[in-house]
Design a protein around this motif. Structure first.
Motif, PDB file in Angstrom:
ATOM      1  N   LEU A  48     -13.533  47.305   6.000  1.00 29.62           N
ATOM      2  CA  LEU A  48     -12.778  47.865   5.213  1.00 29.62           C
ATOM      3  C   LEU A  48     -13.183  49.259   4.296  1.00 29.62           C
ATOM      4  CD1 LEU A  48     -10.622  44.675   3.647  1.00 29.62           C
ATOM      5  CD2 LEU A  48      -9.966  46.379   5.424  1.00 29.62           C
ATOM      6  N   LYS A  49     -14.569  49.028   3.932  1.00 28.85           N
ATOM      7  CA  LYS A  49     -15.330  49.911   3.197  1.00 28.85           C
ATOM      8  C   LYS A  49     -15.165  51.245   4.127  1.00 28.85           C
ATOM      9  CE  LYS A  49     -18.609  47.392   1.744  1.00 28.85           C
ATOM     10  NZ  LYS A  49     -20.016  47.269   1.171  1.00 28.85           N
ATOM     11  N   ASN A  50     -15.504  51.055   5.501  1.00 27.29           N
ATOM     12  CA  ASN A  50     -15.916  52.160   6.285  1.00 27.29           C
ATOM     13  C   ASN A  50     -14.458  52.585   6.811  1.00 27.29           C
ATOM     14  OD1 ASN A  50     -18.644  51.968   6.671  1.00 27.29           O
ATOM     15  ND2 ASN A  50     -18.256  50.509   8.492  1.00 27.29           N
ATOM     16  N   ALA A  51     -13.229  51.789   6.919  1.00 29.11           N
ATOM     17  CA  ALA A  51     -12.139  52.500   6.950  1.00 29.11           C
ATOM     18  C   ALA A  51     -11.529  53.284   6.020  1.00 29.11           C
ATOM     19  CB  ALA A  51     -11.033  51.074   7.178  1.00 29.11           C
ATOM     20  N   LEU A  52     -11.974  52.726   4.575  1.00 28.85           N
ATOM     21  CA  LEU A  52     -11.486  53.667   3.436  1.00 28.85           C
ATOM     22  C   LEU A  52     -12.329  54.815   3.526  1.00 28.85           C
ATOM     23  CD1 LEU A  52     -11.363  50.888   0.735  1.00 28.85           C
ATOM     24  CD2 LEU A  52      -9.410  52.278   1.481  1.00 28.85           C
ATOM     25  N   ARG A  53     -13.411  54.787   3.797  1.00 26.55           N
ATOM     26  CA  ARG A  53     -14.336  56.137   3.726  1.00 26.55           C
ATOM     27  C   ARG A  53     -13.744  57.203   4.867  1.00 26.55           C
ATOM     28  NH1 ARG A  53     -19.096  52.639   3.999  1.00 26.55           N
ATOM     29  NH2 ARG A  53     -19.737  52.287   1.896  1.00 26.55           N
ATOM     30  N   LEU A  54     -13.513  56.832   6.018  1.00 28.33           N
ATOM     31  CA  LEU A  54     -12.812  57.469   7.188  1.00 28.33           C
ATOM     32  C   LEU A  54     -11.434  58.168   6.756  1.00 28.33           C
ATOM     33  CD1 LEU A  54     -12.916  58.689   9.987  1.00 28.33           C
ATOM     34  CD2 LEU A  54     -12.138  56.403  10.718  1.00 28.33           C
ATOM     35  N   MET A  73     -40.101  45.430  -9.646  1.00 27.02           N
ATOM     36  CA  MET A  73     -39.362  46.436  -9.454  1.00 27.02           C
ATOM     37  C   MET A  73     -38.060  45.782  -9.608  1.00 27.02           C
ATOM     38  SD  MET A  73     -39.421  48.956  -6.242  1.00 27.02           S
ATOM     39  CE  MET A  73     -37.756  49.266  -5.537  1.00 27.02           C
ATOM     40  N   GLU A  74     -37.155  46.389 -10.502  1.00 29.58           N
ATOM     41  CA  GLU A  74     -35.662  45.938 -10.951  1.00 29.58           C
ATOM     42  C   GLU A  74     -34.844  45.919  -9.549  1.00 29.58           C
ATOM     43  OE1 GLU A  74     -33.981  46.741 -14.571  1.00 29.58           O
ATOM     44  OE2 GLU A  74     -35.798  46.974 -15.272  1.00 29.58           O
ATOM     45  N   LYS A  75     -33.888  45.169  -9.339  1.00 28.29           N
ATOM     46  CA  LYS A  75     -32.985  45.224  -8.198  1.00 28.29           C
ATOM     47  C   LYS A  75     -31.894  46.183  -8.905  1.00 28.29           C
ATOM     48  CE  LYS A  75     -30.243  42.687  -5.036  1.00 28.29           C
ATOM     49  NZ  LYS A  75     -29.592  41.177  -4.735  1.00 28.29           N
ATOM     50  N   LYS A  76     -31.257  47.020  -8.151  1.00 26.00           N
ATOM     51  CA  LYS A  76     -30.263  47.793  -8.600  1.00 26.00           C
ATOM     52  C   LYS A  76     -28.870  46.935  -8.232  1.00 26.00           C
ATOM     53  CE  LYS A  76     -27.890  52.054  -8.110  1.00 26.00           C
ATOM     54  NZ  LYS A  76     -27.892  53.346  -7.436  1.00 26.00           N
ATOM     55  N   THR A  77     -28.216  46.713  -9.346  1.00 27.16           N
ATOM     56  CA  THR A  77     -26.920  46.073  -9.039  1.00 27.16           C
ATOM     57  C   THR A  77     -25.616  47.090  -9.142  1.00 27.16           C
ATOM     58  OG1 THR A  77     -26.601  45.542 -11.438  1.00 27.16           O
ATOM     59  CG2 THR A  77     -27.687  43.950 -10.166  1.00 27.16           C
ATOM     60  N   THR A  78     -24.729  46.880  -8.269  1.00 28.89           N
ATOM     61  CA  THR A  78     -23.361  47.650  -8.219  1.00 28.89           C
ATOM     62  C   THR A  78     -22.314  46.836  -8.728  1.00 28.89           C
ATOM     63  OG1 THR A  78     -24.539  48.893  -6.411  1.00 28.89           O
ATOM     64  CG2 THR A  78     -21.920  49.064  -6.475  1.00 28.89           C
ATOM     65  N   LYS A  79     -21.551  47.214  -9.661  1.00 21.67           N
ATOM     66  CA  LYS A  79     -20.527  46.698  -9.872  1.00 21.67           C
ATOM     67  C   LYS A  79     -19.409  46.379  -8.828  1.00 21.67           C
ATOM     68  CE  LYS A  79     -17.085  46.277 -13.668  1.00 21.67           C
ATOM     69  NZ  LYS A  79     -15.510  46.852 -13.839  1.00 21.67           N
ATOM     70  N   THR A  80     -18.919  45.186  -8.469  1.00 16.69           N
ATOM     71  CA  THR A  80     -17.907  45.177  -7.522  1.00 16.69           C
ATOM     72  C   THR A  80     -16.736  44.366  -8.296  1.00 16.69           C
ATOM     73  OG1 THR A  80     -18.760  42.803  -7.194  1.00 16.69           O
ATOM     74  CG2 THR A  80     -19.867  44.490  -5.904  1.00 16.69           C
ATOM     75  N   THR A  81     -15.795  44.216  -7.432  1.00 14.48           N
ATOM     76  CA  THR A  81     -14.377  43.992  -8.015  1.00 14.48           C
ATOM     77  C   THR A  81     -13.786  43.186  -6.493  1.00 14.48           C
ATOM     78  OG1 THR A  81     -13.938  45.774  -9.191  1.00 14.48           O
ATOM     79  CG2 THR A  81     -11.845  44.285  -8.621  1.00 14.48           C
ATOM     80  N   ARG A  82     -13.532  41.905  -6.969  1.00 17.19           N
ATOM     81  CA  ARG A  82     -13.181  41.141  -5.870  1.00 17.19           C
ATOM     82  C   ARG A  82     -11.535  41.253  -5.675  1.00 17.19           C
ATOM     83  NH1 ARG A  82     -14.409  36.742  -3.222  1.00 17.19           N
ATOM     84  NH2 ARG A  82     -16.510  36.571  -4.088  1.00 17.19           N
ATOM     85  N   VAL A  83     -11.122  41.375  -4.284  1.00 19.79           N
ATOM     86  CA  VAL A  83      -9.895  41.697  -3.963  1.00 19.79           C
ATOM     87  C   VAL A  83      -9.567  40.807  -2.835  1.00 19.79           C
ATOM     88  CG1 VAL A  83      -8.236  43.630  -2.784  1.00 19.79           C
ATOM     89  CG2 VAL A  83     -10.150  44.542  -4.383  1.00 19.79           C
ATOM     90  N   GLN A  84      -8.294  40.104  -3.207  1.00 18.34           N
ATOM     91  CA  GLN A  84      -7.690  39.094  -2.176  1.00 18.34           C
ATOM     92  C   GLN A  84      -6.660  39.896  -1.643  1.00 18.34           C
ATOM     93  OE1 GLN A  84      -7.137  35.311  -3.890  1.00 18.34           O
ATOM     94  NE2 GLN A  84      -5.707  34.460  -2.330  1.00 18.34           N
ATOM     95  N   LEU A  85      -6.750  39.520  -0.267  1.00 15.15           N
ATOM     96  CA  LEU A  85      -5.489  40.217   0.504  1.00 15.15           C
ATOM     97  C   LEU A  85      -4.650  39.302   1.167  1.00 15.15           C
ATOM     98  CD1 LEU A  85      -7.413  43.075   2.335  1.00 15.15           C
ATOM     99  CD2 LEU A  85      -5.986  43.294   0.723  1.00 15.15           C
ATOM    100  N   GLU A  86      -3.410  39.413   1.449  1.00 17.56           N
ATOM    101  CA  GLU A  86      -2.729  38.615   2.395  1.00 17.56           C
ATOM    102  C   GLU A  86      -2.378  39.544   3.618  1.00 17.56           C
ATOM    103  OE1 GLU A  86       0.292  36.250   1.011  1.00 17.56           O
ATOM    104  OE2 GLU A  86      -0.666  35.538  -1.149  1.00 17.56           O
TER     105      GLU A  86
END
Length: 75
Positions: A39-45, A1-14
């Motif tokens: 951060l993902k949960n905060a963005l969804r909310l 079974m193939e593993k589904k990959t999700t494209k991600t983007t790295r973000v660096q915060l100061e």
């Protein structure tokens, strides 16, 4: 079974120290596995609240006496 990959983007915060402390506190309170999860949960909310506001709906909070107060949405 193939593993589904999700494209991600790295973000660096100061962040100012106070903001980092808030992020860390939220991570601990929510038992999130990572800062990214917080951060993902905060963005969804935030997105949900903005979408509801744009649709003409309003968010209210109740004070100690049960009085409803409209929650100010800022964006």
């Amino acid at each position: 079974m193939e593993k589904k990959t999700t494209k991600t983007t790295r973000v660096q915060l100061e962040l100012p120290e106070k903001s980092y402390e808030r992020l860390n506190l939220l991570k601990e309170k929510t038992e999130a596995a990572s800062y990214a999860e917080v951060l993902k949960n905060a963005l969804r909310l935030y997105e949900s609240v903005i979408n509801q506001y744009d649709a003409g709906k309003r968010l209210y909070v109740s004070d100690q006496d049960g009085k409803l107060i409209e929650y100010e949405i800022f964006y």
